[in-house]
Design an enzyme around this catalytic site. Sequence first.
Site, PDB file in Angstrom:
ATOM      1  N   HIS A  16       0.879  -1.164   0.000  1.00  0.00           N
ATOM      2  CA  HIS A  16       0.000   0.000   0.000  1.00  0.00           C
ATOM      3  C   HIS A  16       0.923   1.223   0.000  1.00  0.00           C
ATOM      4  CE1 HIS A  16      -2.826  -2.923   2.028  1.00  0.00           C
ATOM      5  NE2 HIS A  16      -3.462  -2.558   0.932  1.00  0.00           N
ATOM      6  N   ASP A  31     -14.767 -11.556   4.830  1.00  0.00           N
ATOM      7  CA  ASP A  31     -13.598 -11.927   4.028  1.00  0.00           C
ATOM      8  C   ASP A  31     -12.554 -12.536   4.968  1.00  0.00           C
ATOM      9  OD1 ASP A  31     -11.577 -12.037   2.186  1.00  0.00           O
ATOM     10  OD2 ASP A  31     -11.403  -9.878   1.913  1.00  0.00           O
ATOM     11  N   ASP A  51      -2.754 -13.358  -0.191  1.00  0.00           N
ATOM     12  CA  ASP A  51      -3.381 -12.381   0.709  1.00  0.00           C
ATOM     13  C   ASP A  51      -4.051 -13.193   1.809  1.00  0.00           C
ATOM     14  OD1 ASP A  51      -4.161 -10.055   1.823  1.00  0.00           O
ATOM     15  OD2 ASP A  51      -5.405  -9.340   0.158  1.00  0.00           O
ATOM     16  N   HIS A  58     -12.575 -13.159  -2.838  1.00  0.00           N
ATOM     17  CA  HIS A  58     -13.519 -12.194  -3.397  1.00  0.00           C
ATOM     18  C   HIS A  58     -14.443 -12.885  -4.399  1.00  0.00           C
ATOM     19  CE1 HIS A  58     -10.617  -8.601  -2.435  1.00  0.00           C
ATOM     20  NE2 HIS A  58     -10.874  -9.362  -1.388  1.00  0.00           N
ATOM     21  N   ASP A  85       2.412   1.724   3.280  1.00  0.00           N
ATOM     22  CA  ASP A  85       3.357   0.706   3.762  1.00  0.00           C
ATOM     23  C   ASP A  85       4.781   1.164   3.457  1.00  0.00           C
ATOM     24  OD1 ASP A  85       1.478  -1.241   4.645  1.00  0.00           O
ATOM     25  OD2 ASP A  85       1.206  -1.947   2.582  1.00  0.00           O
ATOM     26  N   ASP A  95      -9.694 -14.565   4.364  1.00  0.00           N
ATOM     27  CA  ASP A  95      -8.258 -14.629   4.031  1.00  0.00           C
ATOM     28  C   ASP A  95      -7.565 -15.827   4.670  1.00  0.00           C
ATOM     29  OD1 ASP A  95      -8.573 -12.309   2.550  1.00  0.00           O
ATOM     30  OD2 ASP A  95      -7.841 -10.989   4.137  1.00  0.00           O
TER      31      ASP A  95
HETATM   32  C1  XLS Z   1      -9.147  -6.620   0.920  1.00  0.00           C
HETATM   33  C2  XLS Z   1      -8.085  -6.696  -0.062  1.00  0.00           C
HETATM   34  C3  XLS Z   1      -6.830  -5.962   0.307  1.00  0.00           C
HETATM   35  C4  XLS Z   1      -6.063  -5.692  -0.939  1.00  0.00           C
HETATM   36  C5  XLS Z   1      -4.979  -4.723  -0.859  1.00  0.00           C
HETATM   37  O1  XLS Z   1     -10.124  -7.316   0.934  1.00  0.00           O
HETATM   38  O2  XLS Z   1      -7.816  -8.036  -0.366  1.00  0.00           O
HETATM   39  O3  XLS Z   1      -6.107  -6.669   1.238  1.00  0.00           O
HETATM   40  O4  XLS Z   1      -5.568  -6.895  -1.432  1.00  0.00           O
HETATM   41  O5  XLS Z   1      -5.424  -3.455  -0.765  1.00  0.00           O
HETATM   42 MG    MG Z   2      -6.371  -8.836  -1.673  1.00  0.00          MG
END
Ligand code: XLS
Ligand code: MG
Length: 348
Positions: free
Chosen positions: A55, A252, A287, A217, A58, A254
């Site tokens: 980002h 979400d 991610d 996603h 970051d 991850d």
């Molecule tokens: C959020 C996203 C985020 C992006 C980066 O759901 O996955 O982590 O990958 O901005």
């Molecule tokens: Mg992502």
Amino acid sequence: MAEITCGKAVFRFSVGPWNLHPGADPFGPPVRHEFDFDAKIAIFKKIGFDAIQFHDDDVCPAELSPAATSRAVKEMKKLLKDNGLEAEFVAPRLWEHPNTIDGGWTSNNAKERAYALERSKRAIDIANEIGTRRIVLWPAREGTYIRESKDPFESYKRYLDYLNALLTYDRGVVLLGEMKPNEPTDAAYLPTPGHFLAMGARTKDPKRVGVLIESAHSLLLGVDPSDDMAFSMACGKLWGVHLNDQDGLKYDQDKSFGAVNIRRAFNQVWVLARGGFGRKGEYVGLDVKAMRTQRQDASMRHLENSLRFFKDLCEAVKRVNLKTVQGFRDARDYEALEAYIVRLLMGK
Ligand code: XLS
Ligand code: MG
């Protein structure tokens, strides 16, 4: 780890600094220390990553002056070089600032939209200096909590204007939309990669608009990630992936890649291998988040596991006998095909 070849693909791996995290969630504070940045870089390198996803903030705080930003980016670039790493992309983080409470480029407030644009241009400057052309846009708050709160026609126009403004600001950058249907908003504008590519086709330079597909996603959309990836590759538009996993339709998550559904993960690897992913320098990005319960000294295990599972699935892909698959397709015996794939994944 260096690269892995599998089918037509060349796989090299990337990770974001937020993927090694102290475990805070919406219901509780951190449970581990934040590793300092140098320590994270050393851990990522040791695990086998070749590139870092960033980002903008970051790299350095978003409030720094242009001169101080430039100095900070040079230092980061040196740190990467010293560790044999590249920068994969820069993503403007437009969802945490007080000026982006109701979105960046689709905010109803002109001053807030101007902030989002300036900050995105600054992210492009950082990308140029750190050595990547890729700008990832995760449109976190570019949507609504209730439909009536923003005018959808105006919002789509603002979306297009924003993309055009970035494409005009720098004629070298490419834009990768990382689309997600909801969270934090109730409903995102352009919820799917297909929506984003359709909007991209209306920009002044469609050649520079593509997508990054994140497994979770697609799952939140109810779509199989491998199909989203294959679709984008068929359009020549898959320029990044965020691999992870997701247990049903909830927030979400991850989770580690392949940890919930191995067959679904296998199909992603198989599609990437058949489509020749990575041949143009695209990275296989992760991610993924560690479980909150994980101890500090083992809080990178989810990264190691995700890479391990990916490599194991490459081996499974190599074991697929395409003639056998074709035989089952020709005979329209999909039950037999299913048994073949499931047993192959069981190592039978
Ligand atoms: C959020 C996203 C985020 C992006 C980066 O759901 O996955 O982590 O990958 O901005
Ligand atoms: Mg992502």
